[in-house]
Write an enzyme that holds these catalytic residues in place. Structure first.
Site, PDB file in Angstrom:
ATOM      1  N   THR A 148       1.068  -1.073  -0.187  1.00  0.00           N
ATOM      2  CA  THR A 148       0.011  -0.014   0.098  1.00  0.00           C
ATOM      3  C   THR A 148       0.657   1.242   0.303  1.00  0.00           C
ATOM      4  O   THR A 148       1.393   1.703  -1.006  1.00  0.00           O
ATOM      5  CB  THR A 148      -0.804   0.254   1.608  1.00  0.00           C
ATOM      6  OG1 THR A 148      -0.161   0.211   2.460  1.00  0.00           O
ATOM      7  CG2 THR A 148      -1.603  -1.127   1.062  1.00  0.00           C
ATOM      8  N   LYS A 175       4.260  -6.966   4.192  1.00  0.00           N
ATOM      9  CA  LYS A 175       3.634  -5.300   3.607  1.00  0.00           C
ATOM     10  C   LYS A 175       3.747  -4.459   5.037  1.00  0.00           C
ATOM     11  O   LYS A 175       3.042  -5.379   5.816  1.00  0.00           O
ATOM     12  CB  LYS A 175       2.293  -5.482   2.656  1.00  0.00           C
ATOM     13  CG  LYS A 175       1.255  -5.514   3.166  1.00  0.00           C
ATOM     14  CD  LYS A 175       0.243  -4.168   3.995  1.00  0.00           C
ATOM     15  CE  LYS A 175       0.339  -3.134   2.991  1.00  0.00           C
ATOM     16  NZ  LYS A 175       0.066  -2.246   4.164  1.00  0.00           N
ATOM     17  N   THR A 203       3.050  -5.710  11.863  1.00  0.00           N
ATOM     18  CA  THR A 203       3.316  -6.234  10.332  1.00  0.00           C
ATOM     19  C   THR A 203       2.200  -5.960   9.434  1.00  0.00           C
ATOM     20  O   THR A 203       2.438  -6.326   8.825  1.00  0.00           O
ATOM     21  CB  THR A 203       2.968  -7.809  10.963  1.00  0.00           C
ATOM     22  OG1 THR A 203       1.780  -7.757  11.481  1.00  0.00           O
ATOM     23  CG2 THR A 203       4.021  -8.938  11.766  1.00  0.00           C
ATOM     24  N   GLU A 221       6.873   5.223   6.995  1.00  0.00           N
ATOM     25  CA  GLU A 221       6.740   6.433   5.711  1.00  0.00           C
ATOM     26  C   GLU A 221       7.758   7.635   6.522  1.00  0.00           C
ATOM     27  O   GLU A 221       7.292   7.922   7.800  1.00  0.00           O
ATOM     28  CB  GLU A 221       5.297   6.457   6.761  1.00  0.00           C
ATOM     29  CG  GLU A 221       4.193   5.478   6.208  1.00  0.00           C
ATOM     30  CD  GLU A 221       2.440   5.564   6.501  1.00  0.00           C
ATOM     31  OE1 GLU A 221       1.765   4.639   5.738  1.00  0.00           O
ATOM     32  OE2 GLU A 221       2.555   5.766   7.248  1.00  0.00           O
ATOM     33  N   ASN A 261       0.201  10.736   5.756  1.00  0.00           N
ATOM     34  CA  ASN A 261      -0.490  10.308   6.602  1.00  0.00           C
ATOM     35  C   ASN A 261      -2.118  11.319   6.979  1.00  0.00           C
ATOM     36  O   ASN A 261      -3.195  11.498   7.240  1.00  0.00           O
ATOM     37  CB  ASN A 261      -0.358  10.194   8.180  1.00  0.00           C
ATOM     38  CG  ASN A 261      -0.067   8.449   8.311  1.00  0.00           C
ATOM     39  OD1 ASN A 261      -0.326   7.618   7.183  1.00  0.00           O
ATOM     40  ND2 ASN A 261       1.593   7.751   8.056  1.00  0.00           N
ATOM     41  N   SER A 302      -5.806   5.723   2.719  1.00  0.00           N
ATOM     42  CA  SER A 302      -6.174   4.284   2.583  1.00  0.00           C
ATOM     43  C   SER A 302      -5.706   4.190   4.182  1.00  0.00           C
ATOM     44  O   SER A 302      -5.092   4.489   5.085  1.00  0.00           O
ATOM     45  CB  SER A 302      -6.218   3.229   1.241  1.00  0.00           C
ATOM     46  OG  SER A 302      -4.702   3.006   1.886  1.00  0.00           O
TER      47      SER A 302
END
Lengths: 389, 389
Positions: free
Chosen positions: B149, B171, B182, B262, B384, B389
């Site tokens: 993602t 992922k 995780t 991120e 963010n 999503s």
């Protein structure tokens, strides 16, 4: 205005060259001229508490404080015995100036952790502040400016009871987590009250205010809240009214911290109702307030209820019993989560106001609690990546 | 490579129009061709766990799984019974394709919380993935791409034991908190092992890997780790070696999550030594890893030890007994905090490497633990605040 609103108090704020910001006021002094010198204090739970916290905790233990000296520009935390000696020397200097004992003077510091203060500047500042002491509005305002660091504005309060007054000032905008999220706060009153009354009122007031705000989940080493009574009004207050006013003063100052949270673009009120106990409601509110993902979403004006319930879901069932399938979430009055799933479309939520209201109903009981937090913005990162104190 | 490195497994990754990103692969399928179909799983503790988590927890309860179907583009969380029916229908479709029962198929989803999946796309994707199944490197790579993602790169692992192999993919880059940080992970092996052995190896492996990383303190509703054994190598492994390799696979994948956190510009390793117990060391490491202030400082290349010790100081003394005056902190090998106070000057610390090592010695015992986190950057906030999503 702030601390000089109550009769019997003088204050001052002066520039002593401690702060890295040229010419910024960085030493504040508050003196209680009596006739009473009753005092109460609550302090950080951080195990790396600063030297001034260790000093002031001892000074207030007997329920008596005649003066508080505060500095910005340095926290005097993690500075060992040399740091403690600095706090003691500062108290001694103020005590000599006002004709008291060092143990009657509380000391507060805020700024960079891990460095000793420029003591000569602090002591010279104490003397200059003593010379500037006054009981007028300007003196109170000067003191509230002198304790600011990343604060963008001074934070003060004044309230009137039946024949007596309460005034106060606070500094704080980052390193603000539940459990005394204050940094430094001095509240004064001219009511005739005992140290025991003060301590009870302060503990209750702090519990529903400074302990329920969260800017960034980080607990300071220097948090200090002091409540001083001069008795100068001659009025013995109704205990319930007095407790309520102290709580109101704490709530006002805590709300101002959230309103000035580092880099914040939204103030977020999280109300949890329908809990089985106040503790359960509080645990849920704090879990939501601590979510970086939610705080980022709010800064992007996205009322992302998925990030609200995923935070709620981290609270263990034995702490807050509730059925996830019965939870509702309203943001600014729009029920966007119903029975633990999607409700009305989130595009219906007006996110333009600075204040965002998140109302969570656990539908499990009758208890409730409210906590406040800020959104997480680029500006918060900027301030804390580049600020060195 | 990833999951197809172990013999007996086929995989595929296809684009099914679930993701908002045009043409992105968003459905992955992993099929265990046996002869064994032993499996183990660990799942999120979040009380708002997603429908696929509820489905897969039940499916793996008997220690047998023949296939895993995964989708990005939607988490199917907080979607009630309708969401559960979608997971069940997806499992049923895969089961029919491979000649198994629905209860032999695990389902994993990741993406936005609170919306049902476009089921027609998911089922069509399952069929297309089944048609594309292969046991080669490309098939494993396709599967690892399909579950991404906000990940900027696929995360895979392959390890060889004495006559058998372990492969895996994961992922995750945000909503990563200790306790199974995780998102979605599938590990495969061709060793001959029982479901009980798998479960024991997986729990131990997860405990020292996914449970010790923290990107943003936010626990997902969808975290799932599955370990599948085909037995195709015909080799019964040495139990100690097998456990170690499973732990190594988990550690490698967890490390890759931190490396792709991120917006991160630094990967931060926090090692706490000299603790009275591993639990005490872990509590201290996690407290430091959770500090937004420290994470901002690191993004600004500031080895701010004051923010390290102030975070340490929030761990209660009964959880981690130590004397603050005996704590040392090294950052990238420079002891900038000694005996709870200032050590060498922090300007000596070289902050140019991506990896930052914070080594804390509590000097209270012999136990230690290591946790990993990322710094907090403008880019994290950007992702963010604007990502839906």
């Amino acid at each position: 205005m702030s601390v000089t609103f109550a009769q019997g108090f003088r204050a001052a704020g002066v520039a002593a060259g401690i702060s890295a910001v040229e010419g910024k006021k960085d030493v504040a002094l508050v003196v209680n001229d009596g006739p009473l010198d009753a005092a109460a204090g609550v302090f950080t739970f951080n195990r790396f508490c600063a030297a001034p916290v260790r000093w002031s905790r001892k000074a207030v233990a007997d329920g008596r404080i005649k003066a508080v000296i505060l500095n910005s520009g340095g926290a005097n935390a993690c500075t060992g015995e040399a740091g403690y000696a600095q706090s003691e020397a500062t108290a001694k200097t103020v005590a000599d100036l006002i004709g008291a004992k060092a143990g009657d003077v509380a000391v507060c510091s805020t700024g960079l952790i891990g460095e000793l203060l420029p003591l000569d500047n602090v002591l010279a500042g104490a003397k200059a502040a003593h010379a500037a002491l006054a009981d007028d509005d300007q003196a109170g305002a000067d003191a509230s400016h002198a304790i600011m660091t990343t604060d963008t504005k001074p934070k003060t309060v004044r309230l009137e009871g039946a024949g007596y007054r309460i005034g106060g000032m606070v500094k704080g905008s980052g390193m603000i987590a539940p459990q005394l999220a204050t940094m430094l706060c001095v509240i004064t009153t001219d009511a005739v009250v005992s140290a025991g009354q003060l301590q009870a009122a302060l503990l209750a007031g702090v519990d529903t205010s400074f302990n329920r705000i969260d800017v960034d989940g980080c607990m300071s080493t220097n948090d200090t809240v002091l409540l001083l009574a001069s008795g100068a009004s001659g009025v013995e207050p109704d205990p319930d009214e007095f407790n309520r006013l102290v709580a109101d003063a704490c709530a006002s100052l805590a709300r101002q911290i959230i309103g000035d949270g580092e880099g914040a673009s939204h103030d977020i009120r999280i109300s949890v109702t329908g809990a089985t106990s106040e503790e359960a409601a509080l645990a849920c509110g704090r879990a939501v307030a601590a979510s970086n993902l939610l705080k980022c979403a709010i800064s992007g004006n996205d009322p992302n209820w998925g990030r609200i319930v995923s935070s709620l879901g981290t609270v263990p069932a034995d702490v807050a019993p509730y059925d996830p399938d019965k939870v509702t979430v309203d943001v600014n009055g729009v029920r966007i989560c119903e029975n633990g799933g999607a409700g009305r479309d989130r595009s219906e939520v007006d996110m333009t106001p600075r204040e965002v209201h998140i109302d969570i109903d656990l539908n499990a009981g009758d208890a409730q609690a409210t906590v406040w937090t800020d959104d997480l913005t680029h500006e918060y990162v900027h301030i804390n990546a580049d600020y060195e104190s």
